[in-house]
Enzyme design. Structure first.
Site, PDB file in Angstrom:
ATOM      1  N   HIS A  91      32.152 -11.603  52.126  1.00 16.69           N
ATOM      2  CA  HIS A  91      31.874 -10.882  53.373  1.00 16.69           C
ATOM      3  C   HIS A  91      30.773  -9.839  53.150  1.00 16.69           C
ATOM      4  O   HIS A  91      29.869  -9.692  53.974  1.00 16.69           O
ATOM      5  CB  HIS A  91      33.125 -10.128  53.849  1.00 16.69           C
TER       6      HIS A  91
ATOM      7  N   LYS B 189      47.943 -15.134  64.080  1.00 16.03           N
ATOM      8  CA  LYS B 189      47.947 -15.137  62.608  1.00 16.03           C
ATOM      9  C   LYS B 189      48.831 -13.994  62.125  1.00 16.03           C
ATOM     10  O   LYS B 189      48.878 -12.938  62.739  1.00 16.03           O
ATOM     11  CB  LYS B 189      46.526 -14.887  62.079  1.00 16.03           C
TER      12      LYS B 189
ATOM     13  N   ARG C 228      30.034 -21.472  54.206  1.00 17.87           N
ATOM     14  CA  ARG C 228      30.297 -21.751  52.795  1.00 17.87           C
ATOM     15  C   ARG C 228      30.012 -23.214  52.529  1.00 17.87           C
ATOM     16  O   ARG C 228      28.938 -23.589  52.114  1.00 17.87           O
ATOM     17  CB  ARG C 228      31.741 -21.388  52.435  1.00 17.87           C
TER      18      ARG C 228
ATOM     19  N   SER D  93      39.238 -15.119  52.215  1.00 10.35           N
ATOM     20  CA  SER D  93      40.358 -14.172  52.181  1.00 10.35           C
ATOM     21  C   SER D  93      41.661 -14.928  51.919  1.00 10.35           C
ATOM     22  O   SER D  93      42.525 -14.447  51.193  1.00 10.35           O
ATOM     23  CB  SER D  93      40.458 -13.430  53.513  1.00 10.35           C
TER      24      SER D  93
HETATM   25  P1  ADP Z   1      37.841 -15.949  55.725  1.00 17.17           P
HETATM   26  O1  ADP Z   1      37.177 -15.123  54.713  1.00 17.17           O
HETATM   27  O2  ADP Z   1      39.302 -15.990  55.569  1.00 17.17           O
HETATM   28  O3  ADP Z   1      37.247 -17.302  55.918  1.00 17.17           O
HETATM   29  P2  ADP Z   1      36.951 -14.406  58.060  1.00 17.17           P
HETATM   30  O4  ADP Z   1      37.329 -14.771  59.454  1.00 17.17           O
HETATM   31  O5  ADP Z   1      37.274 -13.039  57.647  1.00 17.17           O
HETATM   32  O6  ADP Z   1      37.678 -15.384  57.155  1.00 17.17           O
HETATM   33  O7  ADP Z   1      35.404 -14.669  57.880  1.00 17.17           O
HETATM   34  C1  ADP Z   1      34.452 -14.044  58.695  1.00 17.17           C
HETATM   35  C2  ADP Z   1      33.116 -14.716  58.522  1.00 17.17           C
HETATM   36  O8  ADP Z   1      32.651 -14.542  57.200  1.00 17.17           O
HETATM   37  C3  ADP Z   1      33.137 -16.225  58.771  1.00 17.17           C
HETATM   38  O9  ADP Z   1      31.914 -16.595  59.401  1.00 17.17           O
HETATM   39  C4  ADP Z   1      33.196 -16.788  57.393  1.00 17.17           C
HETATM   40  O10 ADP Z   1      32.632 -18.076  57.351  1.00 17.17           O
HETATM   41  C5  ADP Z   1      32.340 -15.794  56.642  1.00 17.17           C
HETATM   42  N1  ADP Z   1      32.652 -15.788  55.226  1.00 17.17           N
HETATM   43  C6  ADP Z   1      33.806 -15.402  54.633  1.00 17.17           C
HETATM   44  N2  ADP Z   1      33.727 -15.544  53.301  1.00 17.17           N
HETATM   45  C7  ADP Z   1      32.491 -16.039  53.037  1.00 17.17           C
HETATM   46  C8  ADP Z   1      31.798 -16.427  51.847  1.00 17.17           C
HETATM   47  N3  ADP Z   1      32.385 -16.348  50.663  1.00 17.17           N
HETATM   48  N4  ADP Z   1      30.548 -16.911  51.966  1.00 17.17           N
HETATM   49  C9  ADP Z   1      29.969 -17.022  53.185  1.00 17.17           C
HETATM   50  N5  ADP Z   1      30.560 -16.685  54.347  1.00 17.17           N
HETATM   51  C10 ADP Z   1      31.801 -16.194  54.288  1.00 17.17           C
END
Ligand code: ADP
Length: 174
Positions: A19, A43, A92, A130
């Site tokens: 993030h 959730k 990702r 996460s």
């Molecule tokens: P999670 O981390 O559980 O996928 P979130 O809803 O908190 O969920 O993610 C918010 C945004 O950040 C989403 O667009 C997700 O694809 C992106 N994101 C989260 N972790 C990464 C990562 N390691 N690399 C790229 N984008 C990420």
């Protein structure tokens, strides 16, 4: 010149280095990036929304360029409320793509003036989510380097408490 504002929405339960990587890239595209935590009752989160806001503040500081807010309802409505013209999402693997495409197209249909942009984090974070971080922490694995250290400590403490509650429930049944 008008300020370019981007919205970076997600659950952030908890904030990971993936993030943070996306956030720092987004800051190159916008003057202000509003981190927006979705209040989602469906959730069951590990951390409450206010805990997540406090944790993100602790890591990114009280920088006016990266305010942290929570929201419920339509993302595009919240984007309009904060004056954002960009929605930032991270990609990702290919597995993220289908869902993200649907969301981006739906949001565009709802509000054509807001553009969704996808950013890729460093390869070393491409598998970090996460959900996985929580799963590993719950099983006693080391998540050092995947989340900021202050978050890792909170995570270990929280999953430890969960385990104690589980144990006392089992004890209560016997
Ligand atoms: P999670 O981390 O559980 O996928 P979130 O809803 O908190 O969920 O993610 C918010 C945004 O950040 C989403 O667009 C997700 O694809 C992106 N994101 C989260 N972790 C990464 C990562 N390691 N690399 C790229 N984008 C990420």
């Amino acid at each position: 010149m008008t300020e370019r504002i981007a919205l970076y929405p997600g659950s952030f339960d908890p904030l990971t280095n993936g993030h943070l990587d996306i956030l720092s890239r987004a800051r190159r595209l916008a003057d202000r990036v509003v981190v927006a935590i979705l209040e989602n009752d469906a959730k069951t989160p590990l951390f409450t929304v206010s805990e997540r806001i406090a944790m993100i503040h602790e890591i990114v500081g009280d920088d006016p360029a990266t305010p942290v807010r929570s929201f419920s309802g339509l993302l595009v409505d919240f984007a309009k409320e904060v004056g954002a013209t960009l929605i930032v999402r991270g990609l990702r693997a290919v597995s993220d793509y289908e869902y993200e495409l649907q969301m981006a197209l739906m949001n565009r249909r709802l509000t054509p003036s807001i553009e969704t942009v996808f950013l890729m984090a460093k390869e070393e974070y491409s598998y970090v989510s996460s959900r996985l971080v929580k799963e590993v922490a719950r099983l006693g694995g080391d998540v050092t380097g995947l989340v900021p250290e202050a978050i890792r400590l909170r995570l270990v403490e929280r999953v430890g408490k969960e385990l104690l509650v589980e144990k006392s429930k089992v004890k209560g049944r016997t």
